[in-house]
Design a protein around this motif. Structure first.
Motif, PDB file in Angstrom:
ATOM      1  N   THR A 156       2.617  -9.664  51.350  1.00 15.46           N
ATOM      2  CA  THR A 156       3.631  -9.672  50.263  1.00 15.46           C
ATOM      3  C   THR A 156       3.428 -10.113  49.032  1.00 15.46           C
ATOM      4  O   THR A 156       1.990 -10.879  48.838  1.00 15.46           O
ATOM      5  CB  THR A 156       5.067 -10.506  50.939  1.00 15.46           C
ATOM      6  OG1 THR A 156       4.348 -11.763  50.981  1.00 15.46           O
ATOM      7  CG2 THR A 156       5.342 -10.039  52.357  1.00 15.46           C
ATOM      8  N   GLY A 216       6.879 -13.978  47.234  1.00 14.38           N
ATOM      9  CA  GLY A 216       7.609 -13.718  48.267  1.00 14.38           C
ATOM     10  C   GLY A 216       8.209 -12.448  47.990  1.00 14.38           C
ATOM     11  O   GLY A 216       8.062 -11.797  46.885  1.00 14.38           O
ATOM     12  N   ARG A 271      14.024 -13.465  47.556  1.00 12.97           N
ATOM     13  CA  ARG A 271      14.214 -14.177  46.464  1.00 12.97           C
ATOM     14  C   ARG A 271      15.780 -13.841  45.708  1.00 12.97           C
ATOM     15  O   ARG A 271      16.225 -14.843  45.181  1.00 12.97           O
ATOM     16  CB  ARG A 271      13.140 -13.906  45.443  1.00 12.97           C
ATOM     17  CG  ARG A 271      11.929 -14.229  46.136  1.00 12.97           C
ATOM     18  CD  ARG A 271      10.536 -13.709  45.030  1.00 12.97           C
ATOM     19  NE  ARG A 271      10.446 -14.695  43.765  1.00 12.97           N
ATOM     20  CZ  ARG A 271       9.946 -14.247  42.814  1.00 12.97           C
ATOM     21  NH1 ARG A 271       9.218 -12.886  42.701  1.00 12.97           N
ATOM     22  NH2 ARG A 271       9.708 -15.117  41.563  1.00 12.97           N
ATOM     23  N   VAL A 313       8.966 -17.937  47.824  1.00 17.65           N
ATOM     24  CA  VAL A 313       8.798 -18.289  49.152  1.00 17.65           C
ATOM     25  C   VAL A 313       7.736 -18.795  49.655  1.00 17.65           C
ATOM     26  O   VAL A 313       6.687 -18.513  49.040  1.00 17.65           O
ATOM     27  CB  VAL A 313       9.212 -16.852  49.686  1.00 17.65           C
ATOM     28  CG1 VAL A 313       9.341 -16.853  51.234  1.00 17.65           C
ATOM     29  CG2 VAL A 313      10.659 -16.335  49.199  1.00 17.65           C
ATOM     30  N   TRP A 370      11.344 -22.624  50.682  1.00 19.09           N
ATOM     31  CA  TRP A 370      11.235 -21.955  49.359  1.00 19.09           C
ATOM     32  C   TRP A 370      11.144 -23.268  48.424  1.00 19.09           C
ATOM     33  O   TRP A 370      11.644 -24.138  48.486  1.00 19.09           O
ATOM     34  CB  TRP A 370      12.380 -21.311  49.008  1.00 19.09           C
ATOM     35  CG  TRP A 370      13.853 -21.706  48.987  1.00 19.09           C
ATOM     36  CD1 TRP A 370      14.309 -22.059  47.825  1.00 19.09           C
ATOM     37  CD2 TRP A 370      14.706 -21.740  50.182  1.00 19.09           C
ATOM     38  NE1 TRP A 370      15.747 -22.555  47.926  1.00 19.09           N
ATOM     39  CE2 TRP A 370      15.921 -22.261  49.341  1.00 19.09           C
ATOM     40  CE3 TRP A 370      14.872 -21.643  51.243  1.00 19.09           C
ATOM     41  CZ2 TRP A 370      16.989 -22.705  49.920  1.00 19.09           C
ATOM     42  CZ3 TRP A 370      16.109 -21.856  51.916  1.00 19.09           C
ATOM     43  CH2 TRP A 370      17.104 -22.474  51.336  1.00 19.09           C
TER      44      TRP A 370
END
Length: 261
Positions: free
Chosen positions: A67, A71, A76, A98, A246
């Motif tokens: 990814t 994130g 998100r 993230v 996060w």
């Protein structure tokens, strides 16, 4: 076996003793003992079934590739929606990162704001690992004694009084580990104003949000776009083993956080 190089920073970093206790408790469980776990901050029930099923579905579909460092965009966006519905705060999804748990978020935030020999102001008592993060980055923990008069939290007066030329950031936890106390809205706003006036960074650990018995807590993001907020799926969403957290960071820091991540 030859002796390998060893970083001198290790002398100042203490082990997180609770993990050794956990390991021993798991050994006893494996031998058939019935153990009540009170050594780590973990819910005593599993991740909710809809979350498990969603994870299984994603695995079955083959959603298992790399990814972006910041994130998945969809996650998100969903987290930005979480701030809108829970706190009534508008957060740009571009500010959300993230991370591998809240610890990964804290390391990234501190990696952006702490330079060599800078100081990170912390409440004492506080979560013992936090000072190790500072040392890992060749910075220093600046522990400030707190007591009942300030609800075992840093407040604006303490930050003003203890601020030093090399203080770069203030780290709070609300609710706090280990005391469980919180920083109410007016106090958080006063803290944010003092830190901003000092041109420092305010980082707030909010991983225990939702696990309070009174009114819902405000997020530090309500008191300035330059504040950092750290959170995790571990506690409130009972997803400790998923290692998913996060960071919400100032927009100006995102490019640097992307590099570090």
């Amino acid at each position: 076996m030859r002796q390998l190089p060893r970083a001198t920073r290790l002398e100042a970093i203490q082990p997180f003793h609770v993990m050794a206790i956990l390991a021993r408790a798991r050994e006893l469980e494996a031998s058939g003992r019935d153990i009540v776990h009170m050594e780590i901050g973990e819910p005593d029930f599993p991740t909710p079934q809809p979350v498990i099923e969603a994870g299984q579905k994603a695995l079955a579909k083959g959603d298992i590739h790399y990814t972006p460092a910041l994130g998945l965009p969809a996650l998100r966006e969903a987290l930005a929606g979480f701030y809108a519905t829970r706190y009534g705060v508008s957060v740009d999804p571009g500010r959300i990162v993230v991370t591998p748990g809240a610890s990964g978020a804290l390391l990234l935030a501190l990696g952006v704001v702490l330079d060599h020999d800078a100081q990170l102001m912390l409440a004492d008592p506080g979560y013992p690992c936090n000072r190790n993060f500072a040392r890992f980055l060749e910075a220093r923990a600046q522990s400030v004694p707190v007591g009942a008069s300030t609800n075992f939290q840093l407040d604006a007066d303490l930050i003003q009084r203890y601020w030093q030329p090399k203080t770069s950031a203030v780290l709070l936890a609300s609710p706090s580990n280990p005391t469980g106390t919180v920083v109410e809205g007016a106090a958080m706003q006063a803290i944010a104003e003092v830190v901003a006036a000092k041109h420092g960074a305010l980082i707030v650990d909010e991983i225990y949000h939702g696990l309070v018995y009174g009114d819902a807590l405000p997020t530090a993001l309500q008191y300035g776009d330059d504040n950092f907020a750290i959170n995790s799926f571990s506690k409130y969403f009972t997803m400790t083993g998923w290692r998913l957290g996060w960071l919400v960071a100032p927009k100006s820091c995102i490019a640097d956080i992307d590099k570090l991540a």
